[in-house]
Design a protein around this motif. Structure first.
Motif, PDB file in Angstrom:
ATOM      1  N   ASN A   8     -25.244  45.348  39.534  1.00 52.80           N
ATOM      2  CA  ASN A   8     -24.837  43.994  39.450  1.00 52.80           C
ATOM      3  C   ASN A   8     -23.077  43.925  39.595  1.00 52.80           C
ATOM      4  OD1 ASN A   8     -27.293  42.672  39.411  1.00 52.80           O
ATOM      5  ND2 ASN A   8     -27.410  43.182  37.132  1.00 52.80           N
ATOM      6  N   ILE A  37     -23.551  42.587  46.114  1.00 57.32           N
ATOM      7  CA  ILE A  37     -23.662  43.153  45.018  1.00 57.32           C
ATOM      8  C   ILE A  37     -24.623  44.209  44.904  1.00 57.32           C
ATOM      9  CG2 ILE A  37     -24.947  42.124  42.799  1.00 57.32           C
ATOM     10  CD1 ILE A  37     -24.518  39.108  44.006  1.00 57.32           C
ATOM     11  N   ARG A  40     -29.130  45.219  44.270  1.00 52.91           N
ATOM     12  CA  ARG A  40     -29.931  44.233  44.705  1.00 52.91           C
ATOM     13  C   ARG A  40     -30.613  44.394  46.046  1.00 52.91           C
ATOM     14  NH1 ARG A  40     -29.195  38.940  42.347  1.00 52.91           N
ATOM     15  NH2 ARG A  40     -28.456  39.462  40.308  1.00 52.91           N
ATOM     16  N   MET A  42     -29.321  45.132  48.977  1.00 53.71           N
ATOM     17  CA  MET A  42     -28.585  44.206  49.921  1.00 53.71           C
ATOM     18  C   MET A  42     -28.255  45.340  51.165  1.00 53.71           C
ATOM     19  SD  MET A  42     -25.880  41.641  48.091  1.00 53.71           S
ATOM     20  CE  MET A  42     -26.548  40.275  47.421  1.00 53.71           C
ATOM     21  N   GLU A 145     -21.384  34.980  36.928  1.00 55.69           N
ATOM     22  CA  GLU A 145     -22.844  34.670  36.406  1.00 55.69           C
ATOM     23  C   GLU A 145     -23.305  33.968  37.824  1.00 55.69           C
ATOM     24  OE1 GLU A 145     -23.491  32.384  33.093  1.00 55.69           O
ATOM     25  OE2 GLU A 145     -22.323  33.729  31.892  1.00 55.69           O
ATOM     26  N   GLN A 146     -22.615  33.100  38.566  1.00 52.61           N
ATOM     27  CA  GLN A 146     -22.715  32.256  39.694  1.00 52.61           C
ATOM     28  C   GLN A 146     -23.224  33.412  40.771  1.00 52.61           C
ATOM     29  OE1 GLN A 146     -19.851  29.709  41.635  1.00 52.61           O
ATOM     30  NE2 GLN A 146     -21.375  27.959  41.319  1.00 52.61           N
ATOM     31  N   GLU A 147     -22.590  34.150  40.981  1.00 51.76           N
ATOM     32  CA  GLU A 147     -22.836  35.302  42.151  1.00 51.76           C
ATOM     33  C   GLU A 147     -24.148  35.886  41.846  1.00 51.76           C
ATOM     34  OE1 GLU A 147     -18.710  36.845  43.709  1.00 51.76           O
ATOM     35  OE2 GLU A 147     -19.417  37.509  41.945  1.00 51.76           O
ATOM     36  N   LEU A 148     -24.476  36.260  40.534  1.00 48.90           N
ATOM     37  CA  LEU A 148     -25.800  36.829  40.203  1.00 48.90           C
ATOM     38  C   LEU A 148     -26.908  35.917  40.416  1.00 48.90           C
ATOM     39  CD1 LEU A 148     -24.768  38.865  36.972  1.00 48.90           C
ATOM     40  CD2 LEU A 148     -25.164  39.838  39.425  1.00 48.90           C
ATOM     41  N   GLU A 149     -26.550  34.700  39.879  1.00 46.83           N
ATOM     42  CA  GLU A 149     -27.651  33.725  40.149  1.00 46.83           C
ATOM     43  C   GLU A 149     -28.083  33.426  41.681  1.00 46.83           C
ATOM     44  OE1 GLU A 149     -27.371  29.047  39.102  1.00 46.83           O
ATOM     45  OE2 GLU A 149     -26.793  30.304  37.371  1.00 46.83           O
ATOM     46  N   HIS A 150     -27.076  33.381  42.569  1.00 47.30           N
ATOM     47  CA  HIS A 150     -27.081  32.871  43.924  1.00 47.30           C
ATOM     48  C   HIS A 150     -27.522  34.096  44.635  1.00 47.30           C
ATOM     49  CE1 HIS A 150     -24.059  29.262  44.120  1.00 47.30           C
ATOM     50  NE2 HIS A 150     -24.908  29.121  43.099  1.00 47.30           N
ATOM     51  N   GLY A 151     -27.159  35.459  44.242  1.00 45.81           N
ATOM     52  CA  GLY A 151     -27.865  36.642  44.731  1.00 45.81           C
ATOM     53  C   GLY A 151     -26.851  36.923  46.117  1.00 45.81           C
ATOM     54  N   HIS A 152     -25.510  36.488  46.050  1.00 41.95           N
ATOM     55  CA  HIS A 152     -24.588  36.798  46.987  1.00 41.95           C
ATOM     56  C   HIS A 152     -23.192  36.568  46.544  1.00 41.95           C
ATOM     57  CE1 HIS A 152     -25.387  32.226  48.194  1.00 41.95           C
ATOM     58  NE2 HIS A 152     -24.062  32.542  47.418  1.00 41.95           N
TER      59      HIS A 152
END
Ligand code: ZN
Length: 160
Positions: A8, A37, A40, A42, A145-152
């Motif tokens: 993360n 990230i 994940r 990626m 938090e937003q990056e983790l939520e969006h996954g990118h």
């Protein structure tokens, strides 16, 4: 204190990847590192594993075996099909396209064309290939938090 790569974290790397015989397959462009990230999925597993615990400024090479990259080649994924399945479409060795198979949608590449038969290979082009990575770690930071939520990764403050 330097950040350490862990799940993360947002990581930026410069990299080049080559085959065992030195053919460059891909590399990050100057001034435009690869952002992802960590943890994940990626990246291919072998590269993620090699990055774990590395720090900003670290340079290293990693040899990644097929089982930690694009898998082994399977002869069963090479099939010969009737030429007329392609209708009027041009078919040439090296052409790639999506095909519906018993295993669902699959990317296949044409390996041989005869008068009435076409041989296609459903293996990933890098299946069975040992990959050699040259990596430099450019940046490591906490993901928002937003990056983790969006996954990118959001670079330069963009929000999408
Ligand atoms: Zn986003």
């Amino acid at each position: 204190m330097s950040e350490t790569i862990a799940p993360n974290k947002v990581v930026a790397i410069n990299y080049a990847v080559k085959t065992e015989d030195g053919q460059t397959l891909d590399q990050s462009k100057d001034g435009s590192p690869l952002n992802f990230i960590h943890g994940r999925g990626m990246l291919i597993p072998g590269l993620e594993n090699a990055l774990e615990g590395k720090k900003v400024g670290d340079s290293f090479t990693a040899e990644v075996k097929p089982e930690e990259a694009y898998g082994e080649r399977h002869d069963g994924l090479i099939q010969t099909v009737p030429r007329n399945l392609f209708g009027e479409n041009e078919v040439q060795p090296g052409m790639q396209f999506r095909a519906s198979t018993d295993q669902g949608e699959q990317s296949v590449v044409i390996v041989e064309v005869k008068d009435d038969e076409v041989t296609v290979d459903g293996n990933h082009p890098l299946a069975g290939v040992n990959l050699n990575f040259d990596v430099k770690v450019i940046e490591v930071r906490e993901a928002t938090e937003q990056e983790l939520e969006h996954g990118h990764v959001h670079t330069d403050g963009e929000d999408h």
